[in-house]
Each structure stands twice: as C-alpha cells, then as structure tokens.
Scaffold this motif. Structure first.
Motif, short mmCIF file in Angstrom:
data_model
loop_
_atom_site.label_atom_id
_atom_site.label_comp_id
_atom_site.label_asym_id
_atom_site.label_seq_id
_atom_site.Cartn_x
_atom_site.Cartn_y
_atom_site.Cartn_z
N ASN A 156 0.84 -1.20 0.00
CA ASN A 156 0.00 0.00 0.00
C ASN A 156 0.88 1.25 0.00
OD1 ASN A 156 0.82 0.36 2.68
ND2 ASN A 156 -1.09 -0.41 3.54
N GLU A 157 0.24 2.42 0.08
CA GLU A 157 0.96 3.69 0.05
C GLU A 157 1.91 3.87 1.23
OE1 GLU A 157 -2.58 6.12 -0.19
OE2 GLU A 157 -2.10 6.61 -2.28
N LYS A 158 1.63 3.18 2.33
CA LYS A 158 2.49 3.27 3.52
C LYS A 158 3.64 2.27 3.45
CE LYS A 158 -1.45 4.50 6.40
NZ LYS A 158 -2.33 4.03 7.49
N ASP A 159 3.79 1.60 2.30
CA ASP A 159 4.81 0.58 2.07
C ASP A 159 4.61 -0.64 2.98
OD1 ASP A 159 6.88 -0.23 0.42
OD2 ASP A 159 8.42 0.34 1.87
N GLU A 160 3.33 -0.89 3.34
CA GLU A 160 2.99 -2.07 4.12
C GLU A 160 2.61 -3.20 3.17
OE1 GLU A 160 0.86 -0.01 7.99
OE2 GLU A 160 -0.27 -0.09 6.10
N LEU A 161 3.02 -4.41 3.50
CA LEU A 161 2.70 -5.58 2.68
C LEU A 161 1.21 -5.89 2.82
CD1 LEU A 161 3.72 -7.92 0.88
CD2 LEU A 161 4.08 -9.21 3.01
N VAL A 162 0.49 -5.84 1.72
CA VAL A 162 -0.95 -6.12 1.68
C VAL A 162 -1.19 -7.60 1.40
CG1 VAL A 162 -3.11 -5.68 0.45
CG2 VAL A 162 -1.58 -3.78 1.01
N CYS A 163 -0.47 -8.14 0.41
CA CYS A 163 -0.61 -9.55 0.05
C CYS A 163 0.62 -9.99 -0.73
CB CYS A 163 -1.88 -9.82 -0.73
SG CYS A 163 -2.20 -8.73 -2.13
N ARG A 164 0.81 -11.31 -0.77
CA ARG A 164 1.93 -11.87 -1.52
C ARG A 164 1.64 -13.31 -1.89
NH1 ARG A 164 6.32 -12.36 3.31
NH2 ARG A 164 5.16 -13.87 4.53
N GLY A 165 2.37 -13.80 -2.87
CA GLY A 165 2.18 -15.18 -3.26
C GLY A 165 2.86 -15.49 -4.58
N ASN A 166 2.32 -16.51 -5.26
CA ASN A 166 2.85 -16.97 -6.54
C ASN A 166 1.73 -16.95 -7.57
OD1 ASN A 166 5.58 -17.85 -5.71
ND2 ASN A 166 4.41 -19.23 -4.41
N ILE A 167 2.08 -16.54 -8.79
CA ILE A 167 1.13 -16.53 -9.90
C ILE A 167 1.83 -17.16 -11.10
CG2 ILE A 167 -0.21 -15.09 -11.47
CD1 ILE A 167 -0.56 -13.07 -9.28
N SER A 168 1.10 -18.04 -11.79
CA SER A 168 1.62 -18.68 -13.00
C SER A 168 0.64 -18.46 -14.14
CB SER A 168 1.80 -20.18 -12.79
OG SER A 168 2.75 -20.42 -11.77
N GLY A 169 1.18 -18.42 -15.35
CA GLY A 169 0.32 -18.27 -16.51
C GLY A 169 1.02 -18.64 -17.80
N MET A 170 0.21 -18.72 -18.86
CA MET A 170 0.70 -19.00 -20.21
C MET A 170 0.54 -17.74 -21.05
SD MET A 170 1.61 -22.25 -20.46
CE MET A 170 1.58 -22.51 -22.22
N ILE A 171 1.53 -17.45 -21.85
CA ILE A 171 1.47 -16.31 -22.76
C ILE A 171 1.69 -16.87 -24.16
CG2 ILE A 171 2.53 -14.13 -23.41
CD1 ILE A 171 3.40 -13.88 -20.44
N GLN A 172 0.69 -16.71 -25.01
CA GLN A 172 0.76 -17.24 -26.37
C GLN A 172 0.70 -16.09 -27.37
OE1 GLN A 172 1.18 -20.47 -27.23
NE2 GLN A 172 1.31 -20.98 -25.08
N ILE A 173 1.36 -16.32 -28.49
CA ILE A 173 1.29 -15.37 -29.60
C ILE A 173 0.38 -16.01 -30.64
CG2 ILE A 173 2.57 -14.21 -31.40
CD1 ILE A 173 4.95 -14.21 -29.44
N PRO A 174 -0.67 -15.31 -31.06
CA PRO A 174 -1.59 -15.89 -32.04
C PRO A 174 -0.88 -16.21 -33.34
CG PRO A 174 -2.22 -13.62 -31.49
CD PRO A 174 -1.01 -13.95 -30.69
N ALA A 175 -1.36 -17.27 -34.01
CA ALA A 175 -0.81 -17.63 -35.32
C ALA A 175 -1.02 -16.48 -36.28
CB ALA A 175 -1.50 -18.89 -35.83
#
Length: 157
Positions: free
Chosen positions: A128-147
C-alpha cells in the motif's frame, strides 16, 4: 519497448484494466502501480457501507502487472501493435494481510522464477501507500502469440 508500449499491448481495457504505470522492468522482474478509484463498480457491493477492494481484484492487479506486463516485456521481440499476446492464468496462491480502500495506490513487485515454453511463474507482492505488505504469493500463466494470418496449422492440413 517502452513501458507505455507494454501497457498498450495488454489485452484489457477499462473497467478491467488495473495498471496505471510501470516503474521498472528487466529480464528478472517488474514493478508497477495502480490506484483504485473510489467509483470502481465493485465497491458498490463489497462491502455494504464499508467498501474494500475484493481479494480477487487484488490478485488480478498482481497478475496484470506482475505476470502479463512482465511477459510482454520478455516477449517484446515477437510482439507489436498488430501481434498482441493471448493470456491464460494457470494457477495462483495468494496470502492477504491488509485491506485496500478506495482511492488507495498500490505497488506490485514481481520477481520472475521461471519463464520457459511461454509459461511463466512469478513471486508477487503488493504494497500500500504506507509501504505495508498487503498480500503476496505466486502466480503462473501461459502467454501465447496468435498464429499469423494466412499461415495454416499443420494439424489442419
């Protein structure tokens, strides 16, 4: 590729765009920010007389900045205004510690753990604006380029 070009290539638009700017980006990670405006539609019902930003929206903000913007940067040589990425979130695990209120600016910091075969996994933190940790974790995803148009898939021949 400039930070503004990265944002232009995002496959989102208002009211579902949660990226105001990118502060830093490199092969290793990204830092960006977003301010949750008081008139965002989700505040009308979450919660009655006590609006706070839903956790799923905070997760989306972290994914847009920490995974998608970083992925666009990493694939910059393959993308442009006419070739935009297709994105799919594959998994996430987020721990929440503090609420985010209307008109609050948040900063997302993401560190790339893996980027292989267009699949990326990142460690993300939201402050947040006070530099306090609001949340944390791991995120995964796929990124594709269209044909590209006019090129047929060999499976369909």
């Amino acid at each position: 590729m400039t930070n503004k070009n990265i944002i232009k290539l995002l496959p989102y638009q208002k009211p579902f765009l949660f990226v105001d700017g990118i502060d830093t980006v490199s092969e290793h990670g990204i830092t960006g920010h977003y301010t949750f405006k008081k008139d965002e539609s989700f505040y009308k019902g979450h919660f009655k007389d006590n609006p706070i930003t839903p956790g799923v929206i905070l997760t989306e903000c972290m994914a847009q900045i920490g995974l998608v913007c970083l992925g666009i940067y990493l694939m910059k040589d393959e993308l442009n205004e006419s070739i935009k990425p297709q994105i799919a979130l594959t998994s996430h695990q987020i721990d929440f510690y503090l609420p985010v209120l209307p008109n609050e600016k948040v900063t997302v910091i993401s560190e790339k753990e893996v980027f292989r075969f267009n699949k990326m996994k990142c460690k993300v933190k939201l402050f947040n604006e006070k530099d306090e940790l609001v949340c944390r974790g791991n995120i995964s995803g796929m990124i594709q380029i269209p044909a590209k148009a006019g090129i047929s898939d060999s499976k369909n021949q």
